[in-house]
Design a protein around this motif. Structure first.
Motif, PDB file in Angstrom:
ATOM      1  N   ARG A 180       4.197   2.368   0.621  1.00  0.00           N
ATOM      2  CA  ARG A 180       4.020   1.480  -0.538  1.00  0.00           C
ATOM      3  C   ARG A 180       3.292   0.185  -0.164  1.00  0.00           C
ATOM      4  O   ARG A 180       3.247  -0.750  -0.951  1.00  0.00           O
ATOM      5  CB  ARG A 180       5.396   1.132  -1.123  1.00  0.00           C
ATOM      6  CG  ARG A 180       6.173   2.313  -1.657  1.00  0.00           C
ATOM      7  CD  ARG A 180       7.353   1.844  -2.498  1.00  0.00           C
ATOM      8  NE  ARG A 180       8.277   1.019  -1.720  1.00  0.00           N
ATOM      9  CZ  ARG A 180       9.309   1.499  -1.045  1.00  0.00           C
ATOM     10  NH1 ARG A 180       9.561   2.784  -1.042  1.00  0.00           N
ATOM     11  NH2 ARG A 180      10.098   0.683  -0.371  1.00  0.00           N
ATOM     12  N   HIS A 182       0.607  -2.616   0.279  1.00  0.00           N
ATOM     13  CA  HIS A 182      -0.672  -2.887  -0.409  1.00  0.00           C
ATOM     14  C   HIS A 182      -1.190  -4.319  -0.239  1.00  0.00           C
ATOM     15  O   HIS A 182      -2.245  -4.669  -0.722  1.00  0.00           O
ATOM     16  CB  HIS A 182      -0.540  -2.547  -1.891  1.00  0.00           C
ATOM     17  CG  HIS A 182       0.588  -3.273  -2.564  1.00  0.00           C
ATOM     18  ND1 HIS A 182       0.453  -4.537  -3.039  1.00  0.00           N
ATOM     19  CD2 HIS A 182       1.875  -2.898  -2.799  1.00  0.00           C
ATOM     20  CE1 HIS A 182       1.614  -4.924  -3.572  1.00  0.00           C
ATOM     21  NE2 HIS A 182       2.494  -3.952  -3.430  1.00  0.00           N
ATOM     22  N   ARG A 187      -5.035  -8.166  -0.859  1.00  0.00           N
ATOM     23  CA  ARG A 187      -5.567  -6.816  -0.650  1.00  0.00           C
ATOM     24  C   ARG A 187      -7.094  -6.771  -0.579  1.00  0.00           C
ATOM     25  O   ARG A 187      -7.661  -5.802  -0.111  1.00  0.00           O
ATOM     26  CB  ARG A 187      -5.057  -5.864  -1.738  1.00  0.00           C
ATOM     27  CG  ARG A 187      -5.544  -6.158  -3.140  1.00  0.00           C
ATOM     28  CD  ARG A 187      -4.761  -5.325  -4.146  1.00  0.00           C
ATOM     29  NE  ARG A 187      -5.283  -5.425  -5.496  1.00  0.00           N
ATOM     30  CZ  ARG A 187      -5.019  -6.424  -6.323  1.00  0.00           C
ATOM     31  NH1 ARG A 187      -4.264  -7.422  -5.922  1.00  0.00           N
ATOM     32  NH2 ARG A 187      -5.523  -6.432  -7.538  1.00  0.00           N
ATOM     33  N   SER A 192      -5.665  -1.913   3.062  1.00  0.00           N
ATOM     34  CA  SER A 192      -4.284  -1.427   3.073  1.00  0.00           C
ATOM     35  C   SER A 192      -4.295   0.070   2.758  1.00  0.00           C
ATOM     36  O   SER A 192      -5.321   0.615   2.338  1.00  0.00           O
ATOM     37  CB  SER A 192      -3.489  -2.155   1.988  1.00  0.00           C
ATOM     38  OG  SER A 192      -4.038  -1.808   0.724  1.00  0.00           O
ATOM     39  N   TRP A 194      -3.185   1.443   0.140  1.00  0.00           N
ATOM     40  CA  TRP A 194      -3.571   1.633  -1.264  1.00  0.00           C
ATOM     41  C   TRP A 194      -5.083   1.545  -1.443  1.00  0.00           C
ATOM     42  O   TRP A 194      -5.650   2.216  -2.307  1.00  0.00           O
ATOM     43  CB  TRP A 194      -2.862   0.601  -2.163  1.00  0.00           C
ATOM     44  CG  TRP A 194      -1.430   0.942  -2.382  1.00  0.00           C
ATOM     45  CD1 TRP A 194      -0.681   1.802  -1.619  1.00  0.00           C
ATOM     46  CD2 TRP A 194      -0.563   0.446  -3.399  1.00  0.00           C
ATOM     47  NE1 TRP A 194       0.596   1.855  -2.089  1.00  0.00           N
ATOM     48  CE2 TRP A 194       0.705   1.033  -3.178  1.00  0.00           C
ATOM     49  CE3 TRP A 194      -0.723  -0.439  -4.444  1.00  0.00           C
ATOM     50  CZ2 TRP A 194       1.793   0.771  -3.991  1.00  0.00           C
ATOM     51  CZ3 TRP A 194       0.364  -0.715  -5.253  1.00  0.00           C
ATOM     52  CH2 TRP A 194       1.612  -0.105  -5.035  1.00  0.00           C
ATOM     53  N   ARG A 197      -6.274   4.805  -0.408  1.00  0.00           N
ATOM     54  CA  ARG A 197      -5.763   5.820  -1.339  1.00  0.00           C
ATOM     55  C   ARG A 197      -6.685   5.923  -2.556  1.00  0.00           C
ATOM     56  O   ARG A 197      -6.951   7.013  -3.056  1.00  0.00           O
ATOM     57  CB  ARG A 197      -4.339   5.425  -1.755  1.00  0.00           C
ATOM     58  CG  ARG A 197      -3.586   6.451  -2.567  1.00  0.00           C
ATOM     59  CD  ARG A 197      -2.120   6.122  -2.597  1.00  0.00           C
ATOM     60  NE  ARG A 197      -1.443   6.641  -1.420  1.00  0.00           N
ATOM     61  CZ  ARG A 197      -0.813   7.818  -1.375  1.00  0.00           C
ATOM     62  NH1 ARG A 197      -0.746   8.567  -2.455  1.00  0.00           N
ATOM     63  NH2 ARG A 197      -0.232   8.222  -0.271  1.00  0.00           N
ATOM     64  N   LEU A 227     -10.294  -1.589  -6.686  1.00  0.00           N
ATOM     65  CA  LEU A 227      -8.954  -1.808  -6.156  1.00  0.00           C
ATOM     66  C   LEU A 227      -8.007  -2.402  -7.205  1.00  0.00           C
ATOM     67  O   LEU A 227      -7.697  -3.590  -7.190  1.00  0.00           O
ATOM     68  CB  LEU A 227      -9.055  -2.744  -4.922  1.00  0.00           C
ATOM     69  CG  LEU A 227      -7.839  -2.881  -4.026  1.00  0.00           C
ATOM     70  CD1 LEU A 227      -7.240  -1.540  -3.643  1.00  0.00           C
ATOM     71  CD2 LEU A 227      -8.196  -3.674  -2.778  1.00  0.00           C
ATOM     72  N   PRO A 231      -1.380   1.948  -7.383  1.00  0.00           N
ATOM     73  CA  PRO A 231      -2.022   3.043  -6.642  1.00  0.00           C
ATOM     74  C   PRO A 231      -2.457   4.154  -7.591  1.00  0.00           C
ATOM     75  O   PRO A 231      -1.932   4.251  -8.706  1.00  0.00           O
ATOM     76  CB  PRO A 231      -0.906   3.530  -5.713  1.00  0.00           C
ATOM     77  CG  PRO A 231       0.350   3.222  -6.447  1.00  0.00           C
ATOM     78  CD  PRO A 231       0.085   1.967  -7.222  1.00  0.00           C
TER      79      PRO A 231
END
Ligand SMILES: [Zn+2]
Ligand SMILES: [Zn+2]
Length: 255
Positions: A180, A182, A187, A192, A194, A197, A227, A231
Motif C-alpha cells: 500500500r 505510495h 509521490r 513508489s 503505486w 502499478r 499518477l 491505485p
C-alpha cells in the motif's frame, strides 16, 4: 571467475529480495487476495535464463559506448566526477540511469517489434516483487543497454556504482511489490509501488505512462506522467499470455 561471482551475487540478492519483500507484502499488502503466488516459478525462471544468456552479449554491446567515452571525455571531467562525495555521485547515478531507462522503456513501448518482447513483463494481472524478474531476454537487453551505456560512459566511482546496482535491484522489486506504499503528496518526487502499478494498469488513460524508476518528475517533464491518488483497479494487457516460461519466451517469435 567474474561470471561465477556475478551468478553467486545474483543468488544472494534473490534470497534477500525474497525474504524482505515477502515480509513487506505480508505486513502491508494492497491486494490481500494475492498472497499465495502461483507464477513465482515462471518469474524466477526468466531471471535464471537472463542471468545465463544476457551477461556476455551485454558486456560486448557495452564496449563501444565505453570506449567512445574514454576517447571523447576530457580528463578534467573525470577528475570533477571522481572528486565528488559518494552520496552526490549516487544521486547523479539515479538521474542518469533514469534518463537511460526512460529512453529504453519508451522505445520498447512504442516500437511494435520491441513491444512484443516487453509485453511479457506487462502480461502479469497482479504485481508482486517477483514480477521484477519477469523480463524477456531481448527486452532486458535493450533496457539494460540504454541504462548502462549512459551510466558507464560517466567515470563514476566503481564502489558507489556497485552499491547503486544493488539498490537498483532492491528498488525494482519494491516498485513491483504488492504493497500500500505510495508516499502521499511526495509521490511526484520519488517513485513508489503505486507509481509503477499505474504503468502496469490496463486503464486506457495510463497507457504508455510512468517510464522511469526513480524520479516521476522526469516523466512529468516529458509529458508521460499519470499518477492519481488511488491505485489502479486492474492490471495487465488485453492479449492473453500463458503462465509458462517456455510459452512466454517463445511468444514474441510466434506472434
Ligand atoms: Zn513497460
Ligand atoms: Zn514493471
Amino acid at each position: 571467475m567474474a561470471v561465477l561471482e556475478y551468478f553467486i551475487e545474483g543468488l544472494r540478492l534473490l534470497a534477500v529480495l525474497a525474504i524482505s519483500f515477502s515480509l513487506l507484502e505480508a505486513l502491508c499488502p494492497l491486494n490481500k487476495q494475492h498472497r499465495i503466488r502461483s507464477n513465482l516459478k515462471v518469474d524466477l525462471g526468466h531471471g535464471l535464463v537472463n542471468s545465463f544468456v544476457l551477461y556476455f552479449p551485454l558486456m560486448l554491446a557495452l564496449a563501444p559506448p565505453i570506449l567512445l567515452s574514454q576517447t571523447i571525455i576530457p580528463a578534467s571531467f573525470n577528475l570533477l566526477v571522481s572528486s565528488q562525495p559518494g552520496w552526490l555521485q549516487f544521486l547523479e547515478m539515479m538521474f542518469v540511469a533514469d534518463l537511460g531507462i526512460y529512453i529504453g522503456h519508451r522505445l520498447v513501448h512504442t516500437v511494435p517489434f520491441l513491444w512484443k518482447f516487453h509485453s511479457i513483463h506487462h502480461s502479469a494481472k497482479e504485481l508482486d516483487w517477483a514480477i521484477s524478474y519477469r523480463n524477456h531476454t531481448v527486452d532486458l537487453f535493450v533496457m539494460r543497454w540504454c541504462m548502462l551505456s549512459m551510466l558507464l560512459m560517466i567515470p563514476f566511482d566503481t564502489s558507489v556504482l556497485s552499491i547503486y546496482f544493488i539498490y537498483f535491484a532492491l528498488h525494482s522489486a519494491f516498485l513491483h511489490s504488492n504493497t500500500r506504499i505510495h508516499f502521499g503528496p511526495l509521490r511526484f518526487l520519488y517513485a513508489s509501488p503505486w507509481f509503477h502499478r499505474w504503468h502496469h494498469s490496463d486503464h486506457p488513460e495510463a497507457r504508455d505512462k510512468n517510464f522511469v524508476v526513480h524520479f516521476p518528475w522526469i516523466d512529468a517533464l516529458f509529458g508521460t506522467l499519470y499518477l492519481p491518488k488511488e491505485p489502479p483497479k486492474t492490471l495487465g494487457i488485453d492479449e492473453p499470455i500463458a503462465e509458462n516460461l517456455l510459452e512466454q519466451w517463445t511468444y514474441p517469435f510466434r506472434r
